[in-house]
Design a protein around this motif. Sequence first.
Motif, PDB file in Angstrom:
ATOM      1  N   UNK A  25      85.140  72.508  17.209  1.00 52.65           N
ATOM      2  CA  UNK A  25      85.297  73.590  18.182  1.00 52.65           C
ATOM      3  C   UNK A  25      85.721  74.888  17.504  1.00 52.65           C
ATOM      4  N   UNK A  26      86.556  74.803  16.480  1.00 48.46           N
ATOM      5  CA  UNK A  26      87.031  76.004  15.780  1.00 48.46           C
ATOM      6  C   UNK A  26      85.886  76.776  15.136  1.00 48.46           C
ATOM      7  N   UNK A  27      84.853  76.080  14.686  1.00 48.07           N
ATOM      8  CA  UNK A  27      83.735  76.750  14.018  1.00 48.07           C
ATOM      9  C   UNK A  27      82.866  77.545  14.978  1.00 48.07           C
ATOM     10  N   UNK A  28      82.926  77.218  16.260  1.00 48.70           N
ATOM     11  CA  UNK A  28      82.049  77.869  17.234  1.00 48.70           C
ATOM     12  C   UNK A  28      80.683  77.212  17.336  1.00 48.70           C
ATOM     13  N   UNK A  29      80.426  76.225  16.486  1.00 51.57           N
ATOM     14  CA  UNK A  29      79.113  75.569  16.488  1.00 51.57           C
ATOM     15  C   UNK A  29      78.855  74.788  17.772  1.00 51.57           C
ATOM     16  N   UNK A  30      79.916  74.209  18.354  1.00 49.20           N
ATOM     17  CA  UNK A  30      79.729  73.447  19.594  1.00 49.20           C
ATOM     18  C   UNK A  30      79.182  74.355  20.677  1.00 49.20           C
ATOM     19  N   UNK A  31      79.783  75.522  20.834  1.00 47.86           N
ATOM     20  CA  UNK A  31      79.349  76.454  21.878  1.00 47.86           C
ATOM     21  C   UNK A  31      77.948  76.976  21.588  1.00 47.86           C
ATOM     22  N   UNK A  32      77.632  77.185  20.330  1.00 45.05           N
ATOM     23  CA  UNK A  32      76.283  77.619  19.978  1.00 45.05           C
ATOM     24  C   UNK A  32      75.256  76.537  20.294  1.00 45.05           C
ATOM     25  N   UNK A  33      75.604  75.302  20.000  1.00 40.53           N
ATOM     26  CA  UNK A  33      74.671  74.197  20.210  1.00 40.53           C
ATOM     27  C   UNK A  33      74.500  73.866  21.691  1.00 40.53           C
ATOM     28  N   UNK A  34      75.603  73.980  22.447  1.00 36.82           N
ATOM     29  CA  UNK A  34      75.585  73.652  23.871  1.00 36.82           C
ATOM     30  C   UNK A  34      76.105  74.841  24.677  1.00 36.82           C
ATOM     31  N   UNK A  35      75.326  75.910  24.789  1.00 38.41           N
ATOM     32  CA  UNK A  35      75.820  77.107  25.473  1.00 38.41           C
ATOM     33  C   UNK A  35      75.911  76.962  26.997  1.00 38.41           C
ATOM     34  N   UNK A  36      75.169  76.047  27.543  1.00 41.80           N
ATOM     35  CA  UNK A  36      75.143  75.879  28.997  1.00 41.80           C
ATOM     36  C   UNK A  36      74.939  74.406  29.328  1.00 41.80           C
ATOM     37  N   UNK A  37      75.344  74.005  30.532  1.00 44.55           N
ATOM     38  CA  UNK A  37      75.129  72.602  30.900  1.00 44.55           C
ATOM     39  C   UNK A  37      73.650  72.299  31.087  1.00 44.55           C
ATOM     40  N   UNK A  38      73.303  71.048  30.919  1.00 48.80           N
ATOM     41  CA  UNK A  38      71.956  70.593  31.221  1.00 48.80           C
ATOM     42  C   UNK A  38      71.753  70.751  32.724  1.00 48.80           C
ATOM     43  N   UNK A  39      70.756  71.500  33.118  1.00 43.34           N
ATOM     44  CA  UNK A  39      70.546  71.821  34.551  1.00 43.34           C
ATOM     45  C   UNK A  39      70.364  70.577  35.412  1.00 43.34           C
ATOM     46  N   UNK A  40      69.636  69.623  34.924  1.00 44.38           N
ATOM     47  CA  UNK A  40      69.385  68.411  35.702  1.00 44.38           C
ATOM     48  C   UNK A  40      70.672  67.601  35.898  1.00 44.38           C
ATOM     49  N   UNK A  41      71.441  67.464  34.839  1.00 41.03           N
ATOM     50  CA  UNK A  41      72.707  66.735  34.923  1.00 41.03           C
ATOM     51  C   UNK A  41      73.665  67.461  35.866  1.00 41.03           C
ATOM     52  N   UNK A  42      73.758  68.779  35.724  1.00 36.90           N
ATOM     53  CA  UNK A  42      74.651  69.551  36.591  1.00 36.90           C
ATOM     54  C   UNK A  42      74.220  69.455  38.051  1.00 36.90           C
ATOM     55  N   UNK A  43      72.936  69.563  38.307  1.00 38.55           N
ATOM     56  CA  UNK A  43      72.431  69.460  39.689  1.00 38.55           C
ATOM     57  C   UNK A  43      72.784  68.094  40.283  1.00 38.55           C
ATOM     58  N   UNK A  44      72.639  67.036  39.510  1.00 45.48           N
ATOM     59  CA  UNK A  44      72.984  65.696  39.985  1.00 45.48           C
ATOM     60  C   UNK A  44      74.476  65.592  40.286  1.00 45.48           C
ATOM     61  N   UNK A  45      75.294  66.085  39.366  1.00 46.25           N
ATOM     62  CA  UNK A  45      76.747  66.027  39.563  1.00 46.25           C
ATOM     63  C   UNK A  45      77.168  66.833  40.783  1.00 46.25           C
ATOM     64  N   UNK A  46      76.603  68.012  40.950  1.00 48.14           N
ATOM     65  CA  UNK A  46      76.929  68.835  42.120  1.00 48.14           C
ATOM     66  C   UNK A  46      76.531  68.144  43.421  1.00 48.14           C
ATOM     67  N   UNK A  47      75.424  67.433  43.395  1.00 46.49           N
ATOM     68  CA  UNK A  47      74.972  66.705  44.582  1.00 46.49           C
ATOM     69  C   UNK A  47      75.887  65.548  44.956  1.00 46.49           C
ATOM     70  N   UNK A  48      76.614  65.016  43.981  1.00 47.05           N
ATOM     71  CA  UNK A  48      77.523  63.899  44.235  1.00 47.05           C
ATOM     72  C   UNK A  48      78.927  64.350  44.638  1.00 47.05           C
ATOM     73  N   UNK A  49      79.243  65.607  44.381  1.00 44.23           N
ATOM     74  CA  UNK A  49      80.589  66.109  44.631  1.00 44.23           C
ATOM     75  C   UNK A  49      80.643  66.850  45.968  1.00 44.23           C
ATOM     76  N   UNK A  50      81.434  66.368  46.910  1.00 47.37           N
ATOM     77  CA  UNK A  50      81.527  67.078  48.188  1.00 47.37           C
ATOM     78  C   UNK A  50      82.254  68.412  48.035  1.00 47.37           C
ATOM     79  N   UNK A  51      81.939  69.335  48.908  1.00 48.09           N
ATOM     80  CA  UNK A  51      82.608  70.645  48.904  1.00 48.09           C
ATOM     81  C   UNK A  51      84.119  70.434  49.000  1.00 48.09           C
ATOM     82  N   UNK A  52      84.870  71.100  48.117  1.00 51.52           N
ATOM     83  CA  UNK A  52      86.315  70.966  48.106  1.00 51.52           C
ATOM     84  C   UNK A  52      86.806  69.651  47.522  1.00 51.52           C
TER      85      UNK A  52
END
Length: 110
Positions: A25-52
């Motif tokens: 994490x200190x090198x910044x390489x993690x953020x460079x390699x994974x700058x954003x969540x995988x859209x499909x995984x995030x969409x699935x997780x959001x669909x499983x999580x109720x509002x609030x």
Amino acid sequence: MTVRPPTETTRIAAPDMGRAYDDYFKTGLYTQRYPAPNRRVLRTALGLLPRGGRFIDYGAGTGRYCLPMIEVQGATCIAFDISAVALDCLAERNAGLVAGGRLVLTGPKM
């Protein structure tokens, strides 16, 4: 053939994975390699999580998944990671969520 358990002198020390991830994490390489969540995984997780809702992000890193879930669903998260550096970064960038209790950080060094 008799198999004997390892003695103290023959045991191999396990690597300190928390320290290895701290260095990564200190090198910044993690953020460079994974700058954003995988859209499909995030969409699935959001669909499983109720509002609030409440959830645990195990291996939260710097919040790639938990932050959008908190924001989109108005959720509360317990974020666990073995890297103190990642948790420090997450805390610094999201002090308001931490102070408001919507983001609770935990790990072996907390």
